[in-house]
Design a protein around this motif. Sequence first.
Motif, short mmCIF file in Angstrom:
data_model
loop_
_atom_site.label_atom_id
_atom_site.label_comp_id
_atom_site.label_asym_id
_atom_site.label_seq_id
_atom_site.Cartn_x
_atom_site.Cartn_y
_atom_site.Cartn_z
N TYR A 2 0.76 -1.15 0.15
CA TYR A 2 0.15 -0.08 0.04
C TYR A 2 0.87 1.30 -0.14
CZ TYR A 2 -4.71 -1.98 0.84
OH TYR A 2 -6.08 -2.43 0.56
N PHE A 3 0.47 2.13 -0.78
CA PHE A 3 1.28 3.51 -0.86
C PHE A 3 0.28 4.69 -1.07
CE2 PHE A 3 3.43 -0.01 -3.26
CZ PHE A 3 4.96 0.15 -2.43
N LEU A 4 0.84 5.79 -0.39
CA LEU A 4 0.10 6.85 -0.40
C LEU A 4 0.27 7.61 -1.75
CD1 LEU A 4 0.47 8.48 3.15
CD2 LEU A 4 -1.79 7.77 2.20
N SER A 5 -0.91 8.21 -2.03
CA SER A 5 -0.91 8.94 -3.44
C SER A 5 -1.46 10.21 -3.21
CB SER A 5 -1.77 7.93 -4.42
OG SER A 5 -1.84 8.67 -5.83
N GLY A 6 -0.65 11.07 -3.34
CA GLY A 6 -1.03 12.44 -3.44
C GLY A 6 -1.20 13.22 -2.04
N TRP A 7 -1.69 14.40 -2.02
CA TRP A 7 -2.37 15.10 -0.92
C TRP A 7 -3.70 14.44 -0.55
CZ3 TRP A 7 1.11 17.65 2.21
CH2 TRP A 7 2.19 17.82 1.56
N PRO A 8 -3.97 14.41 0.86
CA PRO A 8 -5.46 13.89 1.23
C PRO A 8 -6.26 15.15 0.78
CG PRO A 8 -3.93 14.76 3.20
CD PRO A 8 -3.15 14.50 2.00
N ARG A 9 -7.45 14.73 0.27
CA ARG A 9 -8.38 15.62 0.10
C ARG A 9 -9.48 15.77 1.42
NH1 ARG A 9 -11.81 13.19 -4.91
NH2 ARG A 9 -11.53 11.01 -3.48
N ARG A 10 -9.95 17.15 1.38
CA ARG A 10 -10.70 17.49 2.42
C ARG A 10 -12.08 17.64 2.10
NH1 ARG A 10 -9.58 20.23 7.03
NH2 ARG A 10 -10.81 21.37 8.08
N LEU A 11 -12.98 16.99 2.74
CA LEU A 11 -14.52 16.98 2.39
C LEU A 11 -15.10 17.81 3.63
CD1 LEU A 11 -15.01 13.22 1.76
CD2 LEU A 11 -14.25 15.26 0.08
#
Length: 873
Positions: A2-11
């Motif tokens: 598992y790898f993080l992809s990009g910045w987290p989105r804010r909902l």
Amino acid sequence: MYFLSGWPRRLLCPLRSSERPFLIEPSAQRFYLAVLSETQISIWSSRPSVLIVSYIESGKAAAQFGFYQLVEWKPDDSMIAVTVSKTHLSLLGARVKVTPGYKEEQCAPALTLEMKKPVDLEAPISCLQTLQEDLLVATADGYLHMLHWDSVSNGRRAVNLCTIPFSLDLQSSRGGPCLDLDGVHIREMEYCATLDGFAVVFDDGRLGFITPTANRLATDQLQGVWAADVSDGTCVAVNNKYRLMAFGCASGSVLVYMIDSSTGSMQLSHKLELTPKHYPDTWNKTGAVKMIRWSPDCSVVMVTWDCGGLSLWSVFGAHLICTLGEDFAYRSDGTKKEPLKISSMSWGVEGYHLWVISSTDATPVPDGAEGDEKLQQTGILQFQFIKSALTVNPCTSNQEQVLLHGEDRLYLTCGDPTQAHSVSDKSPSRDSGSPLSQGLSTLLGHKHWQVVQIHSTYLETNWPIRFAAIDWSGQCVAVAGRHGFAHYSLYTRKWKLFGNVTQEQNMTVTGGLTWWDDFVVVACYNFIDRQEELRLYVRTSNLDNVFASITKLQADTLLLNVFRNVVILFRADCSIYNQWLYLIVYFVIIHKNTTIVIKPAPLMLARVNHFREHSFLSRRIMLPFHINIYPLTVLFEDALILGTGQSECFALINARRNMEVPAVSRQHATLLFNTALEQGKWDLCRHMIRFLKAIGSGESETPPSTPTTQEQSSTGGFEFFRNRSISLSQSADSIAGGKFNLQKTLSVPSGPGERWCKDSDSAENLYIDMMLWRHARHLLEQIRLRDLGCFSAQLGFELIGWLCRERTRVARIDDFVTALKCLHKDFLWPFPVIPACSISSPLKNGRCRPGVFSSLYLFFLFFTFIFFTKCSI
């Protein structure tokens, strides 16, 4: 993995100004997520990630029953159970509202929530757990309540924990209660279907496992086991696939238990904890474990602590990601960040997203933007992940490329498709010879990722992607979602989908998919016939059941793999089913403008009833791998494993004498050897020396000797100084002339008492000499005498002769004060106290030449090495 992809989105989630969300809970299929605040429950859709509906409790009801605390979904997503701070349990009915022209694949569904009559359990509720048609509720008075989802119409049952027999194993627990649970209640619990029981954490920190002996929950039908010597448990999460129970502790560690099949006792499998080696500043400052969440495919687990931070481990303990260290913990200017504190978290569909509710401040909405009542926008963070195709579909027998997939795209490292296609045209058969193998070997240094967008038409009706596989040439990939599958050619850059959508929607891949030559092999379920099937589709033909070979199976398939011309199925009844595959030939006759396709007879499948059990293991060498390495792919033809350790990709090279072209092999081995030297990985250095000596030695057909476990004995460091006498009366010139009776060696022994002799005429040994000399020169330039001594003792480096040759170069001392200070600092020696009367020195009075003094000092340093080596070993 598992790898993080990009910045987290804010909902953004609109709530009342005085409230914040504190809990998020997914539905059974994770298509919906319930976000809970004090008086409001909000339902979110996974795709698209939008708010669907909210239910706000009235002020009168909140004052009467209390604020919301816990939430649980019914398995069919038709009802939601919500607990309040007092003693009541509320049930809400969730119903999909169908509107004209609505298409599920194009927009989020419209839901309606309807509150039903609450149930009073006469005690505060501590935790919930759904069981198909029933709901298990634990209360603070030490009772377990079994309720039906249709409220109180069928009544309810209750069991006192004090009446459940607990012991260290299930055999002795039948004799009567062995654990005092008076005044104790269950703090947290989770049901494990494969173990048929509940993993529980009591409010006093003890851990246990409760299992029913029959199909109903009653006092005389329950028994339990508990874990000895543990009293600081905080939370629990179960892994149904691997039958594991992960318990969080107040110490910050996670204890992973399994159930012994013979005695039924809880046995510790392994621990998940930060180490002071990799996290020296935070490993013991995390606080208690707050929450544990296994991914939907049960291959990784996410952990968070009271003091904040996220950490990701593989199922058996390989550490993959941690936000408390490395780039996550520091800003670009070098200042340290505050760790992200988390109130709740949950995995999304197939593990592509991690929904996180943080305890950060909310952003207020201007007055009048949402009516008269003042609202605030509280953020929900959504971390995006990509994962290896082997996590769910471990078909490794023909896997020689790294294949990662996200929710809507694929990532491949397989070189230039045009060149690989030309190579495959010349070598159509995998077993035809070495040209293709050599072509694959050139991909090892390829760092370019090819990103393939999955066809939007297939994703609209079949999201999410569950399985992915790549063929042996690295030119064709296949993916499978909710229904059907599709495959893609990297050479033509075209997707191939089912022409008949009904055929696609009538089957779903359940046991995986793989490639066999030009065929896609899938283990699927047929919704029309309600039958498990094994299907083969030809890559070159249209994707249609007309061109498929279909075999009905008698049991569900869990895993699928292909070895040469044999397909192997691991089934739900714990049996292994294997069949031979015979190639299908399609005759295509082209006459003028008419194409006639002659379909062959059905695929010939023969059950193999006799299989030699011992021949497989006896012909292979089993090599152990450390737990902190997670293999992403295996290059069987080249004896390489590409994997990850601490979220960094690297190659672990196993010694093999006939691998690639010597120049390419030497290049990769040299990079790894230099890194191992710098980091002091002496075992790896010895393996790499053997590997480098074998390159071009003309012994490619002779397999290398397997290293023994006693490779470095307690006396191995004295091998260099054994049977050697050094006379101080000999001059430096005689030393340089080789008058010492020293045996020149390069490699460490493969066993006690053994040594490899150096052939001075060998180009390979000269190449190794140059690398060892360069590293020794590097250590001496930095005055790292302690490391130089370890280097010499561990690898048998010829320190005496080398120092004599370097006495006028790097071994020459120019700054005596700095060298002496570094020597004392390196060996932790105190500085001598110089009397006031002894202020004259030979150098100051000019009675001693620098060259002679440096030679004497050289002998002093050399005997320092001898003393250090003998003391350290």
